[in-house]
Write a protein that holds these residues in place. Structure first.
Motif, PDB file in Angstrom:
ATOM      1  N   LYS A 144      63.860  27.645  43.330  1.00 50.41           N
ATOM      2  CA  LYS A 144      63.156  28.265  44.444  1.00 50.41           C
ATOM      3  C   LYS A 144      61.702  28.449  44.047  1.00 50.41           C
ATOM      4  O   LYS A 144      61.373  28.495  42.874  1.00 50.41           O
ATOM      5  CB  LYS A 144      63.800  29.610  44.796  1.00 50.41           C
ATOM      6  N   GLU A 145      60.848  28.577  45.047  1.00 55.23           N
ATOM      7  CA  GLU A 145      59.418  28.731  44.782  1.00 55.23           C
ATOM      8  C   GLU A 145      59.192  29.925  43.879  1.00 55.23           C
ATOM      9  O   GLU A 145      59.665  31.022  44.151  1.00 55.23           O
ATOM     10  CB  GLU A 145      58.666  28.927  46.106  1.00 55.23           C
ATOM     11  N   VAL A 146      58.505  29.690  42.796  1.00 55.07           N
ATOM     12  CA  VAL A 146      58.241  30.744  41.830  1.00 55.07           C
ATOM     13  C   VAL A 146      57.139  31.641  42.371  1.00 55.07           C
ATOM     14  O   VAL A 146      56.136  31.171  42.890  1.00 55.07           O
ATOM     15  CB  VAL A 146      57.806  30.139  40.472  1.00 55.07           C
ATOM     16  N   LYS A 147      57.366  32.951  42.264  1.00 52.88           N
ATOM     17  CA  LYS A 147      56.340  33.886  42.718  1.00 52.88           C
ATOM     18  C   LYS A 147      55.105  33.738  41.850  1.00 52.88           C
ATOM     19  O   LYS A 147      55.191  33.487  40.660  1.00 52.88           O
ATOM     20  CB  LYS A 147      56.860  35.327  42.638  1.00 52.88           C
ATOM     21  N   LYS A 148      53.963  33.930  42.477  1.00 51.33           N
ATOM     22  CA  LYS A 148      52.712  33.828  41.740  1.00 51.33           C
ATOM     23  C   LYS A 148      52.644  34.934  40.708  1.00 51.33           C
ATOM     24  O   LYS A 148      53.146  36.033  40.923  1.00 51.33           O
ATOM     25  CB  LYS A 148      51.540  33.962  42.716  1.00 51.33           C
ATOM     26  N   ASP A 149      52.013  34.631  39.599  1.00 51.77           N
ATOM     27  CA  ASP A 149      51.900  35.668  38.586  1.00 51.77           C
ATOM     28  C   ASP A 149      50.916  36.741  39.052  1.00 51.77           C
ATOM     29  O   ASP A 149      50.171  36.564  40.007  1.00 51.77           O
ATOM     30  CB  ASP A 149      51.524  35.087  37.223  1.00 51.77           C
ATOM     31  N   LYS A 150      50.960  37.873  38.398  1.00 51.41           N
ATOM     32  CA  LYS A 150      50.189  39.039  38.840  1.00 51.41           C
ATOM     33  C   LYS A 150      48.690  38.764  38.875  1.00 51.41           C
ATOM     34  O   LYS A 150      48.003  39.229  39.771  1.00 51.41           O
ATOM     35  CB  LYS A 150      50.489  40.244  37.950  1.00 51.41           C
ATOM     36  N   GLU A 151      48.172  38.003  37.915  1.00 48.87           N
ATOM     37  CA  GLU A 151      46.733  37.707  37.897  1.00 48.87           C
ATOM     38  C   GLU A 151      46.306  37.016  39.186  1.00 48.87           C
ATOM     39  O   GLU A 151      45.304  37.379  39.787  1.00 48.87           O
ATOM     40  CB  GLU A 151      46.378  36.823  36.700  1.00 48.87           C
ATOM     41  N   GLU A 152      47.084  36.012  39.603  1.00 46.69           N
ATOM     42  CA  GLU A 152      46.756  35.301  40.835  1.00 46.69           C
ATOM     43  C   GLU A 152      46.836  36.230  42.037  1.00 46.69           C
ATOM     44  O   GLU A 152      45.994  36.172  42.931  1.00 46.69           O
ATOM     45  CB  GLU A 152      47.705  34.114  41.033  1.00 46.69           C
ATOM     46  N   GLN A 153      47.840  37.103  42.067  1.00 49.58           N
ATOM     47  CA  GLN A 153      47.980  38.041  43.178  1.00 49.58           C
ATOM     48  C   GLN A 153      46.785  38.989  43.231  1.00 49.58           C
ATOM     49  O   GLN A 153      46.244  39.255  44.301  1.00 49.58           O
ATOM     50  CB  GLN A 153      49.287  38.843  43.042  1.00 49.58           C
ATOM     51  N   LYS A 158      41.592  40.797  45.690  1.00 50.54           N
ATOM     52  CA  LYS A 158      40.154  41.058  45.541  1.00 50.54           C
ATOM     53  C   LYS A 158      39.342  40.182  46.494  1.00 50.54           C
ATOM     54  O   LYS A 158      38.395  40.653  47.118  1.00 50.54           O
ATOM     55  CB  LYS A 158      39.708  40.828  44.087  1.00 50.54           C
ATOM     56  N   LYS A 159      39.714  38.899  46.618  1.00 46.79           N
ATOM     57  CA  LYS A 159      39.025  38.003  47.545  1.00 46.79           C
ATOM     58  C   LYS A 159      39.120  38.535  48.967  1.00 46.79           C
ATOM     59  O   LYS A 159      38.144  38.540  49.719  1.00 46.79           O
ATOM     60  CB  LYS A 159      39.653  36.597  47.499  1.00 46.79           C
ATOM     61  N   GLU A 160      40.326  38.962  49.325  1.00 45.97           N
ATOM     62  CA  GLU A 160      40.542  39.486  50.670  1.00 45.97           C
ATOM     63  C   GLU A 160      39.705  40.747  50.900  1.00 45.97           C
ATOM     64  O   GLU A 160      39.109  40.922  51.965  1.00 45.97           O
ATOM     65  CB  GLU A 160      42.037  39.787  50.876  1.00 45.97           C
ATOM     66  N   GLU A 161      39.631  41.630  49.899  1.00 47.04           N
ATOM     67  CA  GLU A 161      38.837  42.855  50.011  1.00 47.04           C
ATOM     68  C   GLU A 161      37.350  42.518  50.182  1.00 47.04           C
ATOM     69  O   GLU A 161      36.665  43.123  51.003  1.00 47.04           O
ATOM     70  CB  GLU A 161      39.041  43.747  48.782  1.00 47.04           C
ATOM     71  N   GLU A 162      36.854  41.536  49.395  1.00 40.33           N
ATOM     72  CA  GLU A 162      35.459  41.121  49.511  1.00 40.33           C
ATOM     73  C   GLU A 162      35.181  40.558  50.896  1.00 40.33           C
ATOM     74  O   GLU A 162      34.160  40.864  51.516  1.00 40.33           O
ATOM     75  CB  GLU A 162      35.109  40.075  48.440  1.00 40.33           C
TER      76      GLU A 162
END
Length: 179
Positions: A144-153, A158-162
């Protein structure tokens, strides 16, 4: 004659449809500590499980033969298969036969010996048995699709907040110009 009565069905978890039944049968095998590829059935119409007694049944459209390539054994599965399951064991199995030389032999019990050794044993009503590696009956599950690691999340947040901050600044500038 079917061993599955209306009384048993009333007390059981019953599932219909090939995809759901395949998933539930693999899940049940996993729960009782048996390899997930032990029942490679097709066109399954119904799976039922009566937890109190451990009674399980599987109904498929027609009987099928399956060759376990890793051990070179041909197994026949009848349209209806029944059994009683418990941890590491299937007892009073009906509807499953294996071919030895030129003869089809009925199986009535399957059990995993000592899980660390990885051995599974198949017994006949007459007491004859054969033992194989458990790995011969395991099927790799699709990954199954592996969840993104915490760094990527964290980066995405942060991108969304900016982005939101920039949108708010633009909106504020527009309001100031309107006044």
């Amino acid at each position: 004659m079917s061993l599955v009565t209306a009384e048993i069905k009333a007390k059981s978890e019953v599932y219909h449809g090939d995809e759901l039944c395949r998933e539930k049968s693999k899940l049940l095998l996993k729960e009782v500590g048996l390899p997930n590829g032990l029942l490679p059935l097709k066109d399954i119409e119904e799976v039922g499980y009566e937890k109190e007694s451990g009674f399980v049944w599987l109904k498929q459209k027609k009987s099928i033969n399956h060759k376990f390539e890793k051990i070179g054994k041909l197994v026949s599965y009848a349209p209806e298969i029944t059994a009683y399951v418990e941890l590491g064991k299937i007892k009073k199995l009906t509807g499953v036969k294996t071919k030895e030389l030129l003869v089809w032999i009925t199986l009535n019990e399957i059990f995993v010996d000592d899980p660390p050794t990885g051995k599974i044993t198949f017994k006949t009503p007459s007491g004859l048995f054969r033992t194989f590696p458990v790995s011969a009956f395991e099927v790799e599950e699709p990954v199954k699709e592996v969840k993104k690691d915490k760094e990527e999340q964290v980066k995405e947040v942060k991108k969304e907040e900016e982005h939101n901050k920039e949108v708010n600044q633009v909106a504020t500038a527009v309001k100031v110009q309107e006044v």
